[in-house]
Design an enzyme around this catalytic site. Sequence first.
Site, PDB file in Angstrom:
ATOM      1  N   TYR A   1       0.819  -1.219   0.000  1.00 52.19           N
ATOM      2  CA  TYR A   1       0.000   0.000   0.000  1.00 52.19           C
ATOM      3  C   TYR A   1       0.857   1.275   0.000  1.00 52.19           C
ATOM      4  CZ  TYR A   1      -3.265   3.449   2.111  1.00 52.19           C
ATOM      5  OH  TYR A   1      -4.011   4.553   2.407  1.00 52.19           O
TER       6      TYR A   1
ATOM      7  N   ASP B   1      12.088 -13.179  -0.933  1.00 49.01           N
ATOM      8  CA  ASP B   1      11.890 -13.035   0.505  1.00 49.01           C
ATOM      9  C   ASP B   1      13.013 -12.217   1.118  1.00 49.01           C
ATOM     10  OD1 ASP B   1      12.039 -13.821   3.462  1.00 49.01           O
ATOM     11  OD2 ASP B   1      10.164 -14.766   2.831  1.00 49.01           O
TER      12      ASP B   1
ATOM     13  N   ALA C   1       8.718  -3.602   4.073  1.00 47.27           N
ATOM     14  CA  ALA C   1       8.291  -5.005   4.110  1.00 47.27           C
ATOM     15  C   ALA C   1       8.048  -5.475   5.545  1.00 47.27           C
ATOM     16  CB  ALA C   1       9.337  -5.892   3.435  1.00 47.27           C
TER      17      ALA C   1
ATOM     18  N   ASN D   1       9.250 -11.922  10.818  1.00 42.79           N
ATOM     19  CA  ASN D   1       9.183 -11.101   9.607  1.00 42.79           C
ATOM     20  C   ASN D   1       9.644  -9.668   9.830  1.00 42.79           C
ATOM     21  OD1 ASN D   1       8.014 -11.021   6.671  1.00 42.79           O
ATOM     22  ND2 ASN D   1       7.243  -9.168   7.663  1.00 42.79           N
TER      23      ASN D   1
ATOM     24  N   TYR E   1       3.155  -6.242  17.396  1.00 35.89           N
ATOM     25  CA  TYR E   1       3.407  -5.445  16.199  1.00 35.89           C
ATOM     26  C   TYR E   1       4.242  -4.214  16.548  1.00 35.89           C
ATOM     27  CZ  TYR E   1       2.613  -1.845  12.694  1.00 35.89           C
ATOM     28  OH  TYR E   1       2.787  -0.821  11.793  1.00 35.89           O
TER      29      TYR E   1
ATOM     30  N   LYS F   1       8.422  -3.319  15.742  1.00 39.33           N
ATOM     31  CA  LYS F   1       8.911  -2.103  15.094  1.00 39.33           C
ATOM     32  C   LYS F   1       9.913  -1.368  15.997  1.00 39.33           C
ATOM     33  CE  LYS F   1       6.347  -1.784  11.219  1.00 39.33           C
ATOM     34  NZ  LYS F   1       6.791  -1.387   9.872  1.00 39.33           N
TER      35      LYS F   1
ATOM     36  N   ARG G   1     -13.140  -1.647  22.465  1.00 43.73           N
ATOM     37  CA  ARG G   1     -12.128  -2.688  22.362  1.00 43.73           C
ATOM     38  C   ARG G   1     -11.036  -2.416  23.388  1.00 43.73           C
ATOM     39  NH1 ARG G   1     -10.581  -2.875  16.027  1.00 43.73           N
ATOM     40  NH2 ARG G   1     -10.108  -0.713  16.579  1.00 43.73           N
TER      41      ARG G   1
ATOM     42  N   GLY H   1      -7.661  -1.731  24.948  1.00 50.70           N
ATOM     43  CA  GLY H   1      -6.426  -1.135  24.436  1.00 50.70           C
ATOM     44  C   GLY H   1      -6.611   0.017  23.478  1.00 50.70           C
ATOM     45  N   ASP H   2      -7.852   0.418  23.199  1.00 49.19           N
ATOM     46  CA  ASP H   2      -8.094   1.545  22.294  1.00 49.19           C
ATOM     47  C   ASP H   2      -8.093   2.860  23.081  1.00 49.19           C
ATOM     48  OD1 ASP H   2      -8.236   0.348  19.863  1.00 49.19           O
ATOM     49  OD2 ASP H   2     -10.415   0.279  19.744  1.00 49.19           O
TER      50      ASP H   2
END
Length: 329
Positions: free
Chosen positions: A11, A52, A75, A93, A142, A146, A283, A285-286
């Site tokens: 994207y 990859d 990526a 990843n 996630y 990072k 939700r 954690g929001d």
Amino acid sequence: MKILVTGGAGYIGSHTVRQLVKTGADVTVLDSMVYGHPAAIVDPEVKLVKGDLGDPSVVYPLLLQGNFDAVVHFAAFINVGESVTDPLKYYENNIAKPLVLLRAMITAGCKRFVFSSTCATYGVPTQIPIPETEKQDPINPYGGSKLMLEKVCKDCDRAYGLKSVFLRYFNASGCSEDGLIGEDHEPETHLIPNILLAVKGERPVIEVYGTDYDTPDGTCIRDYIHVDDLADAHLRAVDYLVKGGETNWFNLGTGLGLSVREIIDAAEKVTGKKVPVTYGPRREGDPPRLIADARKAKDVLGWEARCKDAFHIVDTAWKWMTGPHGGHF
């Protein structure tokens, strides 16, 4: 300049590739196509390598022969919920595989790295708007993955002189102005495309999580930043490093907040149709608000978001949804 873009068929990567090409850059894209789309690479002069990121037999020859001036790294896996249920997928990843890339860069003598990071590295903020000095304490794998790669890059600067820019996005949104490329995730987790998919009847309803937040209309407020503005920031980050800039990090956002209800209202104005909505509980954690303090990017990179209007952001996404591709590559 010669630029390698990892994840360039995704994207934000594909929008950045288009802008790099317009500047005259010689662009090579490396993408595994797990989530990327070959059709998102619309400029014929772009070299597309399917491979990859963690495969040394692909990455080392590419770097050693490419003579790249910089690498722009997109990526990554980005589904926050999935990162909680399958953290090893994200650590492999988003951390382990980029180590192969960084080692190949150092071996090849390419020492400029622009990294697609995230505001999720901050976790639950203690101040709004969020400055770069906010403590980084991610609440999901996630964001943790990072943050770890940011730390790796800082260590690589000290050890090898590899200079990096970390761009901490807020809510990436919108599509190219001409409707030629856009947002096509599987599964789709972002609010705006899901709203428009519901309008098109490709999903039954959009669910709003929580209407009792301490915000003007009771729904969460987020900082929606147009994808073309994000792409522009990557070009400026490359230029900053080429001109000798040190390792640095920047928030990318508008500095303005839009609520879920404001996005829904904009979608109804753009499409002329009612958005099918159901309302559910909050939700876990929001946070009520997540808004960027992006003044540092303006001061150092000369970057500022140009698109700050909900109607315009949604309108570009609707052009993609209703264009020749129908919102899908």
